[in-house]
Design a protein around this motif. Structure first.
Motif, PDB file in Angstrom:
ATOM      1  N   GLN A  62       0.742  -1.317  -0.042  1.00 60.22           N
ATOM      2  CA  GLN A  62      -0.116  -0.102   0.090  1.00 60.22           C
ATOM      3  C   GLN A  62       0.795   1.255  -0.062  1.00 60.22           C
ATOM      4  N   ARG A  63       0.528   2.323  -0.816  1.00 59.49           N
ATOM      5  CA  ARG A  63       1.380   3.254  -1.050  1.00 59.49           C
ATOM      6  C   ARG A  63       1.192   4.332   0.173  1.00 59.49           C
ATOM      7  N   LEU A  64       2.320   4.829   0.688  1.00 57.36           N
ATOM      8  CA  LEU A  64       2.320   5.371   1.902  1.00 57.36           C
ATOM      9  C   LEU A  64       1.587   6.918   1.831  1.00 57.36           C
TER      10      LEU A  64
ATOM     11  N   GLY B 154       1.367  10.744   1.907  1.00 54.13           N
ATOM     12  CA  GLY B 154       2.527  11.611   1.207  1.00 54.13           C
ATOM     13  C   GLY B 154       2.994  11.610  -0.082  1.00 54.13           C
ATOM     14  N   LYS B 155       2.851  10.240  -0.605  1.00 59.93           N
ATOM     15  CA  LYS B 155       3.206   9.874  -2.022  1.00 59.93           C
ATOM     16  C   LYS B 155       2.038  10.088  -2.936  1.00 59.93           C
ATOM     17  N   PRO B 156       2.253  10.395  -4.419  1.00 59.42           N
ATOM     18  CA  PRO B 156       1.222  10.290  -5.187  1.00 59.42           C
ATOM     19  C   PRO B 156       0.275   8.915  -5.026  1.00 59.42           C
TER      20      PRO B 156
ATOM     21  N   TRP C 125      -2.929   0.533  -3.732  1.00 60.84           N
ATOM     22  CA  TRP C 125      -2.093  -0.549  -3.681  1.00 60.84           C
ATOM     23  C   TRP C 125      -1.104  -0.321  -4.985  1.00 60.84           C
ATOM     24  N   GLU C 126      -0.006  -1.268  -5.046  1.00 59.02           N
ATOM     25  CA  GLU C 126       0.931  -1.174  -5.883  1.00 59.02           C
ATOM     26  C   GLU C 126       1.850  -2.358  -6.077  1.00 59.02           C
ATOM     27  N   PHE C 127       2.535  -2.706  -6.847  1.00 59.78           N
ATOM     28  CA  PHE C 127       3.813  -3.486  -6.847  1.00 59.78           C
ATOM     29  C   PHE C 127       4.820  -3.114  -6.332  1.00 59.78           C
ATOM     30  N   PRO C 128       5.662  -3.632  -5.448  1.00 62.32           N
ATOM     31  CA  PRO C 128       6.981  -2.905  -4.954  1.00 62.32           C
ATOM     32  C   PRO C 128       7.712  -2.282  -6.061  1.00 62.32           C
ATOM     33  N   GLY C 129       8.700  -1.592  -5.937  1.00 62.27           N
ATOM     34  CA  GLY C 129       9.342  -0.976  -6.778  1.00 62.27           C
ATOM     35  C   GLY C 129       9.517   0.475  -6.508  1.00 62.27           C
ATOM     36  N   GLY C 130      10.506   1.160  -7.604  1.00 62.51           N
ATOM     37  CA  GLY C 130      10.570   2.507  -7.664  1.00 62.51           C
ATOM     38  C   GLY C 130      11.518   3.058  -8.684  1.00 62.51           C
ATOM     39  N   LYS C 131      11.766   4.367  -8.641  1.00 57.21           N
ATOM     40  CA  LYS C 131      12.546   5.079  -9.926  1.00 57.21           C
ATOM     41  C   LYS C 131      14.072   4.529  -9.942  1.00 57.21           C
ATOM     42  N   LEU C 132      14.383   4.241 -11.160  1.00 66.07           N
ATOM     43  CA  LEU C 132      15.979   4.128 -11.250  1.00 66.07           C
ATOM     44  C   LEU C 132      16.581   5.306 -10.954  1.00 66.07           C
TER      45      LEU C 132
ATOM     46  N   ARG D 164      17.561  -3.265  -5.700  1.00 61.44           N
ATOM     47  CA  ARG D 164      17.745  -2.223  -4.698  1.00 61.44           C
ATOM     48  C   ARG D 164      16.551  -1.866  -3.943  1.00 61.44           C
ATOM     49  N   GLU D 165      15.284  -1.720  -5.064  1.00 60.14           N
ATOM     50  CA  GLU D 165      14.020  -1.393  -4.404  1.00 60.14           C
ATOM     51  C   GLU D 165      13.294  -2.483  -3.565  1.00 60.14           C
ATOM     52  N   LEU D 166      13.455  -3.740  -4.272  1.00 61.82           N
ATOM     53  CA  LEU D 166      12.889  -4.943  -3.281  1.00 61.82           C
ATOM     54  C   LEU D 166      13.640  -5.029  -2.173  1.00 61.82           C
TER      55      LEU D 166
ATOM     56  N   GLU E 243      15.194  -2.416  -0.284  1.00 65.18           N
ATOM     57  CA  GLU E 243      14.755  -1.353   0.522  1.00 65.18           C
ATOM     58  C   GLU E 243      13.537  -1.631   1.244  1.00 65.18           C
ATOM     59  N   GLU E 244      12.347  -1.785   0.174  1.00 62.11           N
ATOM     60  CA  GLU E 244      10.895  -1.859   0.333  1.00 62.11           C
ATOM     61  C   GLU E 244      10.371  -3.048   1.288  1.00 62.11           C
ATOM     62  N   LEU E 245      11.149  -4.314   0.696  1.00 66.72           N
ATOM     63  CA  LEU E 245      10.654  -5.528   1.457  1.00 66.72           C
ATOM     64  C   LEU E 245      11.514  -6.205   2.189  1.00 66.72           C
TER      65      LEU E 245
ATOM     66  N   GLN F 167       0.349   7.860 -18.607  1.00 68.65           N
ATOM     67  CA  GLN F 167       0.456   9.174 -18.381  1.00 68.65           C
ATOM     68  C   GLN F 167      -0.543   9.692 -17.115  1.00 68.65           C
ATOM     69  N   TYR F 168      -0.032  10.031 -16.149  1.00 66.83           N
ATOM     70  CA  TYR F 168      -0.672  10.837 -15.102  1.00 66.83           C
ATOM     71  C   TYR F 168      -0.705  12.028 -15.397  1.00 66.83           C
ATOM     72  N   PRO F 169      -1.751  13.168 -14.744  1.00 66.06           N
ATOM     73  CA  PRO F 169      -1.886  14.304 -15.252  1.00 66.06           C
ATOM     74  C   PRO F 169      -0.452  15.080 -15.011  1.00 66.06           C
ATOM     75  N   ASP F 170       0.247  14.775 -14.220  1.00 61.19           N
ATOM     76  CA  ASP F 170       1.342  15.559 -13.724  1.00 61.19           C
ATOM     77  C   ASP F 170       2.700  14.648 -14.198  1.00 61.19           C
ATOM     78  N   ARG F 171       2.659  13.556 -14.726  1.00 67.85           N
ATOM     79  CA  ARG F 171       3.972  12.864 -14.909  1.00 67.85           C
ATOM     80  C   ARG F 171       3.688  11.733 -15.674  1.00 67.85           C
ATOM     81  N   THR F 172       4.721  11.100 -16.330  1.00 66.90           N
ATOM     82  CA  THR F 172       4.495   9.775 -17.378  1.00 66.90           C
ATOM     83  C   THR F 172       5.725   8.812 -16.745  1.00 66.90           C
TER      84      THR F 172
ATOM     85  N   ALA G 153      -4.257   3.237 -10.894  1.00 67.62           N
ATOM     86  CA  ALA G 153      -4.890   2.722 -12.347  1.00 67.62           C
ATOM     87  C   ALA G 153      -4.085   2.342 -13.465  1.00 67.62           C
ATOM     88  N   ALA G 154      -2.922   2.883 -13.309  1.00 66.16           N
ATOM     89  CA  ALA G 154      -1.641   2.333 -14.396  1.00 66.16           C
ATOM     90  C   ALA G 154      -1.704   0.968 -14.180  1.00 66.16           C
ATOM     91  N   ASP G 155      -1.813   0.240 -13.273  1.00 68.55           N
ATOM     92  CA  ASP G 155      -1.430  -1.221 -13.005  1.00 68.55           C
ATOM     93  C   ASP G 155      -2.430  -2.157 -13.830  1.00 68.55           C
ATOM     94  N   GLN G 156      -3.574  -1.582 -14.453  1.00 65.74           N
ATOM     95  CA  GLN G 156      -4.794  -2.453 -14.913  1.00 65.74           C
ATOM     96  C   GLN G 156      -4.285  -3.477 -15.851  1.00 65.74           C
TER      97      GLN G 156
HETATM   98  N1  LIG Z   1       6.333   0.890  -7.455  1.00 70.20           N
HETATM   99  C1  LIG Z   1       5.483   0.927  -8.201  1.00 70.20           C
HETATM  100  N2  LIG Z   1       5.115   2.400  -9.026  1.00 70.20           N
HETATM  101  C2  LIG Z   1       4.025   2.421  -9.534  1.00 70.20           C
HETATM  102  C3  LIG Z   1       3.241   1.368  -9.856  1.00 70.20           C
HETATM  103  N3  LIG Z   1       2.193   1.799 -10.560  1.00 70.20           N
HETATM  104  C4  LIG Z   1       2.243   2.943 -10.918  1.00 70.20           C
HETATM  105  O1  LIG Z   1       1.677   4.113 -11.512  1.00 70.20           O
HETATM  106  N4  LIG Z   1       3.371   3.464 -10.271  1.00 70.20           N
HETATM  107  C5  LIG Z   1       3.944   4.865 -10.362  1.00 70.20           C
HETATM  108  C6  LIG Z   1       3.798   5.700  -8.906  1.00 70.20           C
HETATM  109  C7  LIG Z   1       4.751   6.496  -9.025  1.00 70.20           C
HETATM  110  O2  LIG Z   1       4.690   7.581  -9.476  1.00 70.20           O
HETATM  111  C8  LIG Z   1       6.138   5.739  -9.643  1.00 70.20           C
HETATM  112  C9  LIG Z   1       6.925   5.155  -8.578  1.00 70.20           C
HETATM  113  O3  LIG Z   1       7.628   6.033  -8.108  1.00 70.20           O
HETATM  114  P1  LIG Z   1       7.733   6.117  -6.459  1.00 70.20           P
HETATM  115  O4  LIG Z   1       7.591   7.302  -6.000  1.00 70.20           O
HETATM  116  O5  LIG Z   1       7.140   4.955  -5.787  1.00 70.20           O
HETATM  117  O6  LIG Z   1       9.232   5.835  -6.414  1.00 70.20           O
HETATM  118  P2  LIG Z   1      10.185   5.364  -5.100  1.00 70.20           P
HETATM  119  O7  LIG Z   1       9.566   4.271  -4.735  1.00 70.20           O
HETATM  120  O8  LIG Z   1      11.581   5.238  -5.678  1.00 70.20           O
HETATM  121  O9  LIG Z   1       9.833   6.345  -4.050  1.00 70.20           O
HETATM  122  P3  LIG Z   1      10.472   7.549  -3.708  1.00 70.20           P
HETATM  123  O10 LIG Z   1      11.807   6.866  -3.184  1.00 70.20           O
HETATM  124  O11 LIG Z   1      10.780   8.679  -4.679  1.00 70.20           O
HETATM  125  O12 LIG Z   1       9.832   8.171  -2.306  1.00 70.20           O
HETATM  126  O13 LIG Z   1       5.438   4.818 -10.306  1.00 70.20           O
HETATM  127  C10 LIG Z   1       3.303   0.012  -9.240  1.00 70.20           C
HETATM  128  O14 LIG Z   1       2.663  -0.929  -9.478  1.00 70.20           O
HETATM  129  N5  LIG Z   1       4.636   0.013  -8.585  1.00 70.20           N
END
Ligand SMILES: Nc1nc2c([nH]c(=O)n2[C@H]2C[C@H](O)[C@@H](COP(=O)(O)OP(=O)(O)OP(=O)(O)O)O2)c(=O)[nH]1
Ligand SMILES: [Mg+2]
Length: 310
Positions: free
Chosen positions: A19-21, A23-25, A30-37, A49-51, A53-55, A71-76, A114-117
Motif C-alpha cells: 500500500q502506498r504511504l 504523502g506519496k502520489p 495498492w501497487e507492486f513494490p518498486g521505484g525509480k531508477l 535495490r528497491e525490493l 529497501e521496501e521488502l 500518463q498521469y496528469p502531472d507525470r509519465t 490505475a496504471a496497473d490494470q
Molecule cells: N512501484 C510502483 N510504482 C508504480 C506502480 N504503478 C504506478 O503507476 N507507479 C508509479 C507511482 C509513482 O509515480 C512511480 C513510482 O515512484 P515512487 O515514488 O514509488 O518511487 P520510489 O519508490 O523510488 O519512491 P521515492 O523513493 O521517490 O519516495 O510509479 C506500481 O505498481 N509500483
C-alpha cells in the motif's frame, strides 16, 4: 518520463502487493513494490535495490514480464515490470507500508493504481495463444478436446470454412468438454442466448474495428485486437480492447510476402500501446522470454503451438 523498476513476487497463484504511504502520489492505493531508477543504474539493479529497501528481500530469480507507459496528469511513468519467482528472506513492509498476498484473479478489485490494470491483465491472461490453422475442421478440434481442456494455452478458433451453425455447435461442444475459455471471431452469433458468453473472448482483426461500433461489446472474457501499427493499436485501446496481438516479429509462412516489423519495432508498438501485448509472427512458445524482453507479455501463433504439424 520516469523509468520505474517494478517487481511482481509470485507465490503459487498469489502475488505480493503493498500500500502506498501517505504523502506519496496515490497514497492509500495498492501497487507492486518498486521505484525509480537512480542515475547510472540498470533496471535490474534498481529492481534488486528497491525490493531490498521496501521488502527486505534479496532477489534470486527475475524475468521480464512487460513494459507499460502510463500518463498521469502531472507525470509519465514507464513501468518496467519483472516477475520475481525466487527470493531470500520473508518479505515485509520495511518502510512502514502494509503488504499482502493477493490471488491473481482478485487483483482487479484490490485497489491498485490505475496504471496497473494492463499489468493485471498480463498476469491473468494465458502466456500462450494458439490460433487454429485455416484448414482445420471441427473434428480436428474435437479430437484434441481433452488436451484443450487441461492446457493453459488460450485457443483462437478461426476456422473460416465453418458455417455459423457449425462454428457455434463446435464452440458449445468444446465448452461442454471442459475447455475453460475460447477466443472466437463471429459477432453474428448470439452467444448470450447460447449461454456461452461468460467463457468467450472476442478476437477481431484491426481492420474490423471500423465496423465494430464505437465501444467494445461487454464480453465477460474481454476483447483482443490484432494490430500491425500504432494507429490501429491506439484505435483498439480507445475502443476498449483488453489485450492486443502485435506483429510481425519474424517472417511467417502465413504471410511470406509481408516484411516483418522485427523486435525493435514490436517493442516500440508495445510501449506505446498501453495494453498488454501478445507478440506474433514466426514464433513458438519457446520465444516467450525474447518476446518479454521486447515488452510483450506473451506469444501467439499458429505453427509451433499445436501438438501436430499444422
Ligand atoms: N512501484 C510502483 N510504482 C508504480 C506502480 N504503478 C504506478 O503507476 N507507479 C508509479 C507511482 C509513482 O509515480 C512511480 C513510482 O515512484 P515512487 O515514488 O514509488 O518511487 P520510489 O519508490 O523510488 O519512491 P521515492 O523513493 O521517490 O519516495 O510509479 C506500481 O505498481 N509500483
Ligand atoms: Mg516505491
Amino acid at each position: 518520463m520516469l523509468h520505474i523498476a517494478v517487481g511482481v513476487l509470485r507465490r503459487g497463484s498469489e502475488v505480493l502487493i503493498s500500500q502506498r504511504l501517505a504523502g506519496k502520489p496515490g497514497a492509500g492505493q495498492w501497487e507492486f513494490p518498486g521505484g525509480k531508477l537512480e542515475p547510472g543504474e540498470t533496471v535490474t539493479q534498481a529492481l534488486r535495490r528497491e525490493l531490498a529497501e521496501e521488502l527486505g528481500v534479496e532477489v534470486l530469480d527475475h524475468q521480464p514480464l512487460m513494459r507499460l507507459v502510463h500518463q498521469y496528469p502531472d507525470r509519465t511513468v514507464l513501468l518496467d515490470t519483472w516477475l520475481v519467482n525466487r527470493w531470500k528472506q520473508e518479505p515485509s513492509g520495511r518502510e512502514g507500508q502494509a503488504t499482502r498476498w493477493c490471488p491473481v484473479e482478485a487483483l482487479s478489485t484490490a485497489g491498485l493504481l490505475a496504471a496497473d490494470q494492463p499489468l493485471v491483465a498480463a498476469l491473468q491472461w494465458p502466456a500462450c495463444y494458439a490460433f487454429t490453422p485455416d484448414h482445420w475442421s471441427a473434428n480436428d478440434l474435437l479430437s484434441i478436446r481433452q488436451q484443450l481442456a487441461t492446457s493453459a494455452v488460450l485457443t483462437r478458433l478461426r476456422l473460416p470454412r465453418l458455417s455459423d451453425t457449425a462454428y457455434r455447435d463446435l464452440v458449445l461442444r468444446l465448452l461442454d468438454s471442459g475447455v475453460q475459455r475460447l477466443a472466437v471471431d463471429r459477432t453474428e452469433i448470439d452467444w448470450a442466448a447460447a449461454a456461452a458468453a461468460e467463457r468467450l473472448i472476442l478476437h477481431l482483426p484491426g481492420h474490423a474495428l471500423e465496423s465494430a461500433g464505437s465501444q467494445a461489446p461487454a464480453w465477460a472474457g474481454g476483447c483482443v485486437v490484432s494490430c500491425h501499427d500504432q494507429k490501429t493499436s491506439q484505435q483498439a485501446a480507445q475502443w476498449g480492447a483488453q489485450t492486443l496481438v502485435i506483429g510481425s516479429a519474424r517472417r511467417t509462412a502465413t504471410h511470406p510476402d509481408r516484411l516483418p516489423a522485427g523486435w525493435s519495432e514490436l517493442r516500440r508498438l508495445a510501449d506505446g500501446a498501453g495494453l498488454p501485448c501478445y507478440a506474433i509472427g514466426g514464433l513458438t512458445p519457446r520465444d516467450l522470454s525474447v518476446a518479454r524482453r521486447a515488452g510483450c507479455f506473451a506469444v501467439a501463433g499458429i505453427r509451433g503451438f499445436w501438438p501436430r504439424s499444422a
